[in-house]
Scaffold this motif. Structure first.
Motif, PDB file in Angstrom:
ATOM      1  N   TRP A  97      31.387  11.993  93.124  1.00  0.00           N
ATOM      2  CA  TRP A  97      31.055  11.745  94.532  1.00  0.00           C
ATOM      3  C   TRP A  97      32.216  11.171  95.313  1.00  0.00           C
ATOM      4  O   TRP A  97      32.372  11.436  96.516  1.00  0.00           O
ATOM      5  CB  TRP A  97      29.800  10.885  94.687  1.00  0.00           C
ATOM      6  CG  TRP A  97      29.808   9.465  94.218  1.00  0.00           C
ATOM      7  CD1 TRP A  97      29.156   8.979  93.116  1.00  0.00           C
ATOM      8  CD2 TRP A  97      30.435   8.324  94.839  1.00  0.00           C
ATOM      9  NE1 TRP A  97      29.350   7.610  93.009  1.00  0.00           N
ATOM     10  CE2 TRP A  97      30.128   7.185  94.055  1.00  0.00           C
ATOM     11  CE3 TRP A  97      31.224   8.154  95.970  1.00  0.00           C
ATOM     12  CZ2 TRP A  97      30.589   5.906  94.369  1.00  0.00           C
ATOM     13  CZ3 TRP A  97      31.692   6.869  96.288  1.00  0.00           C
ATOM     14  CH2 TRP A  97      31.366   5.778  95.487  1.00  0.00           C
ATOM     15  N   ASN A  98      33.085  10.410  94.657  1.00  0.00           N
ATOM     16  CA  ASN A  98      34.196   9.813  95.382  1.00  0.00           C
ATOM     17  C   ASN A  98      35.290  10.821  95.719  1.00  0.00           C
ATOM     18  O   ASN A  98      36.204  10.515  96.491  1.00  0.00           O
ATOM     19  CB  ASN A  98      34.783   8.652  94.569  1.00  0.00           C
ATOM     20  CG  ASN A  98      35.785   7.826  95.347  1.00  0.00           C
ATOM     21  OD1 ASN A  98      36.969   7.796  95.012  1.00  0.00           O
ATOM     22  ND2 ASN A  98      35.339   7.156  96.402  1.00  0.00           N
ATOM     23  N   SER A  99      35.190  12.030  95.177  1.00  0.00           N
ATOM     24  CA  SER A  99      36.196  13.059  95.464  1.00  0.00           C
ATOM     25  C   SER A  99      35.969  13.738  96.806  1.00  0.00           C
ATOM     26  O   SER A  99      36.786  14.555  97.226  1.00  0.00           O
ATOM     27  CB  SER A  99      36.206  14.106  94.346  1.00  0.00           C
ATOM     28  OG  SER A  99      34.995  14.853  94.329  1.00  0.00           O
ATOM     29  N   ASP A 100      34.879  13.408  97.481  1.00  0.00           N
ATOM     30  CA  ASP A 100      34.579  13.952  98.809  1.00  0.00           C
ATOM     31  C   ASP A 100      34.395  12.775  99.756  1.00  0.00           C
ATOM     32  O   ASP A 100      33.506  11.943  99.564  1.00  0.00           O
ATOM     33  CB  ASP A 100      33.305  14.796  98.750  1.00  0.00           C
ATOM     34  CG  ASP A 100      33.025  15.530 100.051  1.00  0.00           C
ATOM     35  OD1 ASP A 100      33.402  15.018 101.127  1.00  0.00           O
ATOM     36  OD2 ASP A 100      32.417  16.618  99.999  1.00  0.00           O
ATOM     37  N   LYS A 101      35.232  12.708 100.779  1.00  0.00           N
ATOM     38  CA  LYS A 101      35.221  11.553 101.677  1.00  0.00           C
ATOM     39  C   LYS A 101      33.940  11.430 102.494  1.00  0.00           C
ATOM     40  O   LYS A 101      33.777  10.456 103.250  1.00  0.00           O
ATOM     41  CB  LYS A 101      36.445  11.592 102.592  1.00  0.00           C
ATOM     42  CG  LYS A 101      37.747  11.384 101.847  1.00  0.00           C
ATOM     43  CD  LYS A 101      38.938  11.544 102.758  1.00  0.00           C
ATOM     44  CE  LYS A 101      40.247  11.322 101.998  1.00  0.00           C
ATOM     45  NZ  LYS A 101      40.429  12.236 100.851  1.00  0.00           N
ATOM     46  N   ALA A 102      33.026  12.364 102.322  1.00  0.00           N
ATOM     47  CA  ALA A 102      31.719  12.217 102.958  1.00  0.00           C
ATOM     48  C   ALA A 102      31.006  10.966 102.450  1.00  0.00           C
ATOM     49  O   ALA A 102      30.052  10.497 103.085  1.00  0.00           O
ATOM     50  CB  ALA A 102      30.860  13.461 102.713  1.00  0.00           C
ATOM     51  N   ASP A 121      31.349  20.852 109.508  1.00  0.00           N
ATOM     52  CA  ASP A 121      31.342  21.776 108.366  1.00  0.00           C
ATOM     53  C   ASP A 121      32.528  22.728 108.426  1.00  0.00           C
ATOM     54  O   ASP A 121      32.991  23.221 107.391  1.00  0.00           O
ATOM     55  CB  ASP A 121      30.038  22.575 108.345  1.00  0.00           C
ATOM     56  CG  ASP A 121      28.837  21.705 108.042  1.00  0.00           C
ATOM     57  OD1 ASP A 121      28.999  20.694 107.337  1.00  0.00           O
ATOM     58  OD2 ASP A 121      27.734  22.028 108.520  1.00  0.00           O
ATOM     59  N   GLN A 122      33.023  22.985 109.627  1.00  0.00           N
ATOM     60  CA  GLN A 122      34.208  23.820 109.840  1.00  0.00           C
ATOM     61  C   GLN A 122      34.716  23.533 111.251  1.00  0.00           C
ATOM     62  O   GLN A 122      34.071  23.889 112.228  1.00  0.00           O
ATOM     63  CB  GLN A 122      33.894  25.312 109.680  1.00  0.00           C
ATOM     64  CG  GLN A 122      35.081  26.233 109.912  1.00  0.00           C
ATOM     65  CD  GLN A 122      36.202  26.008 108.897  1.00  0.00           C
ATOM     66  OE1 GLN A 122      36.008  26.154 107.692  1.00  0.00           O
ATOM     67  NE2 GLN A 122      37.378  25.614 109.377  1.00  0.00           N
ATOM     68  N   ALA A 169      34.586  21.585 105.181  1.00  0.00           N
ATOM     69  CA  ALA A 169      34.169  20.302 105.744  1.00  0.00           C
ATOM     70  C   ALA A 169      35.375  19.425 106.079  1.00  0.00           C
ATOM     71  O   ALA A 169      36.352  19.366 105.329  1.00  0.00           O
ATOM     72  CB  ALA A 169      33.248  19.578 104.767  1.00  0.00           C
ATOM     73  N   ALA A 170      35.269  18.758 107.232  1.00  0.00           N
ATOM     74  CA  ALA A 170      36.399  17.952 107.701  1.00  0.00           C
ATOM     75  C   ALA A 170      35.917  16.767 108.516  1.00  0.00           C
ATOM     76  O   ALA A 170      34.739  16.669 108.891  1.00  0.00           O
ATOM     77  CB  ALA A 170      37.345  18.809 108.531  1.00  0.00           C
TER      78      ALA A 170
END
Length: 292
Positions: A97-102, A121-122, A169-170
């Motif tokens: 989970w920590n690999s995605d800054k969400a 999302d884009q 995602a950004a």
């Protein structure tokens, strides 16, 4: 001597070839203080079969730089390691989970202050134009939620077209001038104990603080109380047991803001640690003892 594994970048990833062995040497030198030796092994060699990690009393994922470019493999690997019972730190679910800054959205919901952020999302030009007005700024930063080391991070001025949007995602955030003026502060924790703090500053004309872009790092003997308090709040909001954590933050006009809680593969800046990494080594030794 106890032998542990340290996961490293993919063998065919040229981006960090000259840098990660230097950091591995620092880690190994620190661990030698507590009679622990290290075996480097590319994380990509263990995506579909975890048996190569099964016999190690501890596996550290601290050098898996570049995982964000193979994120689907990374998520598959962390899931496999968790299911296979690999003794990995930080825990395999955390590495996922920590690999995605969400994850910052979850921490913000728990009351942790982060920079104002628009999630996409884009990213489109319309979203960027709206963000300038929403944040009341003339400069934005756009970055993928899955990235590292400022990978594919772009800085945009009002009126400048979005020509290199992240794919997928950004995050869209107002540029924080304090990041350039004052730097980004990193607080390092091992086994839940504060170790040391480092201020990272960008080189003139850049906004990225990473060393590969010319950034410079300085040890901070006494980090501000507000920064320490924020780091402790962040750690308290994370339920899983952590062997290591690097909490990155910036002091803005309204106080300290969390930039990232680095729990996957942060550089520990052990060359800046007054104890040379002994606290890190002792945390590893304590973890090994708890596994007996």
């Amino acid at each position: 001597m106890t032998q542990i594994a340290i996961l490293t970048p993919a063998a065919d990833d040229p981006a960090y070839k000259s840098h990660w062995p230097v950091v591995l040497e620092r880690l190994s030198k620190a661990l030698a203080m507590v009679d622990v030796t290290t075996v480097p092994t590319a994380w990509t060699d263990h995506v579909r079969d975890a048996s190569g990690l099964a016999d190690y009393p501890l596996v550290l994922g601290v050098l898996t730089w570049g995982y964000y470019e193979r994120h689907s493999d990374w998520l598959a690997a962390t899931k496999l390691w968790g299911e296979a019972g690999v003794k990995i730190a930080n825990p395999a679910p955390v590495l996922g989970w920590n690999s995605d800054k969400a994850y910052l959205r979850r921490l913000e919901a728990a009351g942790i202050p982060i920079p104002p952020t628009a999630w996409s999302d884009q990213v489109t030009q319309d979203e960027v134009d709206a963000a300038f007005d929403r944040f009341g700024t003339d400069t934005l930063v756009v970055k993928p939620t899955v990235s590292g080391g400022a990978w594919k991070t772009v800085k945009l001025s009002r009126g400048e077209p979005l020509t290199d949007a992240p794919d997928g995602a950004a995050m869209i955030q107002p540029f924080l001038p304090e990041l350039v003026a004052n730097g980004e502060l990193s607080l390092l924790f091992f086994g839940g104990r504060f170790s040391h703090a480092v201020m990272k500053r960008a080189t003139a004309g850049d906004f990225r603080v990473q060393v590969q872009y010319g950034g410079g790092y300085t040890h901070v003997p006494e980090p501000p109380a507000g920064a320490v308090a924020l780091a402790e709040r962040v750690l308290a909001a994370i339920e899983e047991p952590l062997l290591y954590a690097r909490i990155d933050m910036v002091e803005a006009a309204d106080g300290w803001l969390l930039m990232e809680a680095e729990l996957v593969e942060p550089d520990f800046y052990l060359s800046q640690a007054p104890d040379g990494g002994r606290l890190f080594a002792e945390a590893v030794r304590a973890r090994l003892s708890s596994e007996v």
